[in-house]
Structures are given as C-alpha cells and as structure tokens.
Design a protein around this motif. Structure first.
Motif, PDB file in Angstrom:
ATOM      1  N   SER A 129       0.838  -1.200   0.000  1.00  0.00           N
ATOM      2  CA  SER A 129       0.000   0.000   0.000  1.00  0.00           C
ATOM      3  C   SER A 129       0.872   1.248   0.000  1.00  0.00           C
ATOM      4  O   SER A 129       1.889   1.297   0.699  1.00  0.00           O
ATOM      5  N   TYR A 130       0.463   2.237  -0.777  1.00  0.00           N
ATOM      6  CA  TYR A 130       1.185   3.499  -0.916  1.00  0.00           C
ATOM      7  C   TYR A 130       0.187   4.649  -0.908  1.00  0.00           C
ATOM      8  O   TYR A 130      -0.995   4.467  -1.204  1.00  0.00           O
ATOM      9  N   THR A 131       0.699   5.838  -0.634  1.00  0.00           N
ATOM     10  CA  THR A 131      -0.066   7.072  -0.802  1.00  0.00           C
ATOM     11  C   THR A 131       0.469   7.735  -2.057  1.00  0.00           C
ATOM     12  O   THR A 131       1.661   8.065  -2.134  1.00  0.00           O
ATOM     13  N   LYS A 132      -0.378   7.933  -3.041  1.00  0.00           N
ATOM     14  CA  LYS A 132       0.073   8.511  -4.304  1.00  0.00           C
ATOM     15  C   LYS A 132       0.218  10.018  -4.177  1.00  0.00           C
ATOM     16  O   LYS A 132      -0.686  10.702  -3.698  1.00  0.00           O
ATOM     17  N   LEU A 133       1.376  10.524  -4.592  1.00  0.00           N
ATOM     18  CA  LEU A 133       1.656  11.958  -4.562  1.00  0.00           C
ATOM     19  C   LEU A 133       1.502  12.586  -5.934  1.00  0.00           C
ATOM     20  O   LEU A 133       1.049  13.722  -6.060  1.00  0.00           O
ATOM     21  N   GLY A 134       1.903  11.861  -6.966  1.00  0.00           N
ATOM     22  CA  GLY A 134       1.850  12.401  -8.317  1.00  0.00           C
ATOM     23  C   GLY A 134       2.378  11.398  -9.319  1.00  0.00           C
ATOM     24  O   GLY A 134       2.607  10.230  -8.987  1.00  0.00           O
ATOM     25  N   VAL A 135       2.611  11.904 -10.522  1.00  0.00           N
ATOM     26  CA  VAL A 135       3.072  11.025 -11.603  1.00  0.00           C
ATOM     27  C   VAL A 135       3.846  11.847 -12.627  1.00  0.00           C
ATOM     28  O   VAL A 135       3.513  13.007 -12.892  1.00  0.00           O
ATOM     29  N   ILE A 136       4.897  11.253 -13.173  1.00  0.00           N
ATOM     30  CA  ILE A 136       5.621  11.883 -14.279  1.00  0.00           C
ATOM     31  C   ILE A 136       4.721  11.788 -15.508  1.00  0.00           C
ATOM     32  O   ILE A 136       4.231  10.704 -15.842  1.00  0.00           O
ATOM     33  N   ASP A 137       4.493  12.918 -16.147  1.00  0.00           N
ATOM     34  CA  ASP A 137       3.544  12.977 -17.257  1.00  0.00           C
ATOM     35  C   ASP A 137       3.956  12.099 -18.436  1.00  0.00           C
ATOM     36  O   ASP A 137       3.109  11.463 -19.047  1.00  0.00           O
ATOM     37  N   ASP A 138       5.236  12.078 -18.771  1.00  0.00           N
ATOM     38  CA  ASP A 138       5.736  11.224 -19.846  1.00  0.00           C
ATOM     39  C   ASP A 138       7.017  10.553 -19.352  1.00  0.00           C
ATOM     40  O   ASP A 138       8.096  11.142 -19.437  1.00  0.00           O
ATOM     41  N   PRO A 139       6.913   9.324 -18.827  1.00  0.00           N
ATOM     42  CA  PRO A 139       8.084   8.680 -18.222  1.00  0.00           C
ATOM     43  C   PRO A 139       9.057   8.038 -19.218  1.00  0.00           C
ATOM     44  O   PRO A 139       9.986   7.334 -18.808  1.00  0.00           O
ATOM     45  N   LYS A 140       8.877   8.287 -20.513  1.00  0.00           N
ATOM     46  CA  LYS A 140       9.792   7.718 -21.503  1.00  0.00           C
ATOM     47  C   LYS A 140      11.223   8.159 -21.191  1.00  0.00           C
ATOM     48  O   LYS A 140      11.496   9.330 -21.026  1.00  0.00           O
ATOM     49  N   GLY A 141      12.115   7.197 -21.063  1.00  0.00           N
ATOM     50  CA  GLY A 141      13.518   7.473 -20.767  1.00  0.00           C
ATOM     51  C   GLY A 141      13.833   7.560 -19.281  1.00  0.00           C
ATOM     52  O   GLY A 141      14.984   7.785 -18.901  1.00  0.00           O
ATOM     53  N   LEU A 142      12.833   7.367 -18.428  1.00  0.00           N
ATOM     54  CA  LEU A 142      13.055   7.464 -16.984  1.00  0.00           C
ATOM     55  C   LEU A 142      14.008   6.379 -16.483  1.00  0.00           C
ATOM     56  O   LEU A 142      14.941   6.665 -15.726  1.00  0.00           O
ATOM     57  N   ALA A 143      13.808   5.138 -16.897  1.00  0.00           N
ATOM     58  CA  ALA A 143      14.668   4.033 -16.434  1.00  0.00           C
ATOM     59  C   ALA A 143      16.126   4.287 -16.813  1.00  0.00           C
ATOM     60  O   ALA A 143      17.041   4.044 -16.010  1.00  0.00           O
ATOM     61  N   GLU A 144      16.358   4.790 -18.001  1.00  0.00           N
ATOM     62  CA  GLU A 144      17.729   5.091 -18.442  1.00  0.00           C
ATOM     63  C   GLU A 144      18.313   6.246 -17.629  1.00  0.00           C
ATOM     64  O   GLU A 144      19.490   6.228 -17.271  1.00  0.00           O
ATOM     65  N   ALA A 145      17.484   7.240 -17.333  1.00  0.00           N
ATOM     66  CA  ALA A 145      17.964   8.413 -16.591  1.00  0.00           C
ATOM     67  C   ALA A 145      18.367   8.064 -15.166  1.00  0.00           C
ATOM     68  O   ALA A 145      19.387   8.549 -14.675  1.00  0.00           O
ATOM     69  N   VAL A 146      17.592   7.214 -14.491  1.00  0.00           N
ATOM     70  CA  VAL A 146      17.910   6.878 -13.093  1.00  0.00           C
ATOM     71  C   VAL A 146      19.013   5.837 -12.986  1.00  0.00           C
ATOM     72  O   VAL A 146      19.687   5.752 -11.971  1.00  0.00           O
ATOM     73  N   GLY A 147      19.196   5.016 -14.014  1.00  0.00           N
ATOM     74  CA  GLY A 147      20.250   4.014 -14.000  1.00  0.00           C
ATOM     75  C   GLY A 147      19.984   2.894 -13.008  1.00  0.00           C
ATOM     76  O   GLY A 147      18.884   2.759 -12.475  1.00  0.00           O
ATOM     77  N   SER A 148      21.025   2.092 -12.735  1.00  0.00           N
ATOM     78  CA  SER A 148      20.841   0.894 -11.914  1.00  0.00           C
ATOM     79  C   SER A 148      21.287   1.057 -10.470  1.00  0.00           C
ATOM     80  O   SER A 148      21.068   0.171  -9.660  1.00  0.00           O
ATOM     81  N   GLY A 149      21.900   2.171 -10.127  1.00  0.00           N
ATOM     82  CA  GLY A 149      22.368   2.370  -8.748  1.00  0.00           C
ATOM     83  C   GLY A 149      21.678   3.555  -8.090  1.00  0.00           C
ATOM     84  O   GLY A 149      20.633   4.027  -8.555  1.00  0.00           O
ATOM     85  N   ASN A 150      22.268   4.032  -7.009  1.00  0.00           N
ATOM     86  CA  ASN A 150      21.746   5.218  -6.342  1.00  0.00           C
ATOM     87  C   ASN A 150      21.886   6.420  -7.274  1.00  0.00           C
ATOM     88  O   ASN A 150      22.784   6.450  -8.122  1.00  0.00           O
ATOM     89  N   VAL A 151      21.014   7.404  -7.114  1.00  0.00           N
ATOM     90  CA  VAL A 151      21.012   8.536  -8.023  1.00  0.00           C
ATOM     91  C   VAL A 151      20.564   9.803  -7.297  1.00  0.00           C
ATOM     92  O   VAL A 151      19.733   9.736  -6.386  1.00  0.00           O
ATOM     93  N   THR A 152      21.105  10.936  -7.696  1.00  0.00           N
ATOM     94  CA  THR A 152      20.693  12.223  -7.145  1.00  0.00           C
ATOM     95  C   THR A 152      19.578  12.788  -8.005  1.00  0.00           C
ATOM     96  O   THR A 152      19.722  12.894  -9.233  1.00  0.00           O
ATOM     97  N   ILE A 153      18.469  13.125  -7.366  1.00  0.00           N
ATOM     98  CA  ILE A 153      17.289  13.632  -8.069  1.00  0.00           C
ATOM     99  C   ILE A 153      16.833  14.921  -7.392  1.00  0.00           C
ATOM    100  O   ILE A 153      16.768  14.994  -6.165  1.00  0.00           O
ATOM    101  N   THR A 154      16.526  15.924  -8.203  1.00  0.00           N
ATOM    102  CA  THR A 154      16.005  17.196  -7.702  1.00  0.00           C
ATOM    103  C   THR A 154      14.533  17.304  -8.028  1.00  0.00           C
ATOM    104  O   THR A 154      14.121  17.098  -9.182  1.00  0.00           O
ATOM    105  N   PHE A 155      13.739  17.640  -7.015  1.00  0.00           N
ATOM    106  CA  PHE A 155      12.301  17.862  -7.154  1.00  0.00           C
ATOM    107  C   PHE A 155      12.041  19.338  -6.888  1.00  0.00           C
ATOM    108  O   PHE A 155      12.446  19.852  -5.834  1.00  0.00           O
ATOM    109  N   GLU A 156      11.401  20.019  -7.823  1.00  0.00           N
ATOM    110  CA  GLU A 156      11.062  21.430  -7.625  1.00  0.00           C
ATOM    111  C   GLU A 156       9.807  21.784  -8.393  1.00  0.00           C
ATOM    112  O   GLU A 156       9.486  21.134  -9.389  1.00  0.00           O
ATOM    113  N   MET A 157       9.128  22.795  -7.911  1.00  0.00           N
ATOM    114  CA  MET A 157       7.915  23.233  -8.598  1.00  0.00           C
ATOM    115  C   MET A 157       8.296  23.979  -9.866  1.00  0.00           C
ATOM    116  O   MET A 157       9.338  24.636  -9.928  1.00  0.00           O
ATOM    117  N   ASN A 158       7.459  23.856 -10.881  1.00  0.00           N
ATOM    118  CA  ASN A 158       7.641  24.573 -12.122  1.00  0.00           C
ATOM    119  C   ASN A 158       7.390  26.052 -11.863  1.00  0.00           C
ATOM    120  O   ASN A 158       6.458  26.394 -11.163  1.00  0.00           O
TER     121      ASN A 158
END
Length: 159
Positions: A129-158
C-alpha cells in the motif's frame, strides 16, 4: 393589439431562456470557479531533474502531495531498490492515505509509510500500500535516466 401580444410573448420567452441558461452552469460564478480550478492545476506542475534530463510531473490534489510540495525544492540521493524504484527517507512525516494500487506504473511518485518517498521507474504488480503523490507525465527514458544504482534527483515546482 396583436403586435403587443406577440412582442410580450417574445419578451417572456427570452426571459425564460436566459433564466434556464443560467441554471445550467453558465453563470458568471461558475465560469470564475472553473478558472480558479485551472490555476490550481498549473501550480501543481513539478520538475524532476535527473542529471541533465528533466521530467515534468503532476502532483495530485491531496493532503500528502500538498505537504510534499511544501518541502520543495529538494535534492535527494535516492537509493536503488528491487530494480524498479528509487527511495529516500524524508526527515518529516507526511499525512498518509495509503491504498493498494494493484499495479505500479513507471513514473509514479508515492509515499510508503509516512516518510519514505518512492519514485518508480518500471511498471509491475504489487501487494503493498502506498499514498500517491503524483506522476511523471511522460516517463519515456526514466529508467535510463535513473540508472541501476543510487542517483541524485532534484524535485522542484515549475516556475
């Protein structure tokens, strides 16, 4: 006399047609409230930056997403888990309304428990069970961008 009756009937007909139109949501009040909703939606657009790649995401309109939004901007070193998600334990507990979605979709941004932020980059079935916060509108290329290990990600409002 005949013209007075015809003109009076015409005027009464116009009155009732105008009144009926206002009763079906075409009043000034309903138009202004629709505009407010549109503006609320545009303030819920977020950018997720992974290296040089930027994804646009839409936050939901719920207490959890609003609490998450109040923490932004955030740059997090997210940990790899299970070959399908990145997670980070926030220092703040957020409100929850957890439910089992049955299926996780690539690009889902969710909260596990009350403080673990999870970004899913692959779709799969789940019993958690999860609480949904949101969704990436077009996740194409997301798996490649995050890669297979730990990753630094920035979240900010538009802006």
């Amino acid at each position: 006399m005949r013209w007075i009756i015809i003109a009076g009937t015409f005027a009464i007909g116009l009155f009732f047609m105008s009144y009926a139109a206002c009763g079906k949501g075409n009043s000034v009040d309903s138009i202004s409230s629709d505009t407010t909703n549109i503006n609320d939606t545009t303030t819920r657009i977020m950018k997720i930056k992974i290296g040089s790649v930027v994804f646009q995401a839409s936050l939901l309109d719920n207490a959890s997403a609003r609490a998450f939004q109040s923490l932004l901007p955030l740059t997090l070193n997210m940990t790899e888990l299970n070959g399908n998600e990145k997670y980070f334990d926030l220092s703040t507990n957020l409100p929850v309304n957890a439910a089992n979605p049955g299926t996780i979709s690539s690009g889902d941004l969710m909260l596990w428990g009350n403080k673990t932020l999870v970004l899913f980059y692959k779709s799969f079935s789940t019993s958690y069970s999860y609480t949904k916060l949101g969704v990436i509108d077009d996740p194409k290329g997301l798996a490649e961008a995050v890669g297979s290990g730990n990753v630094t990600i920035t979240f900010e409002m538009n802006k």
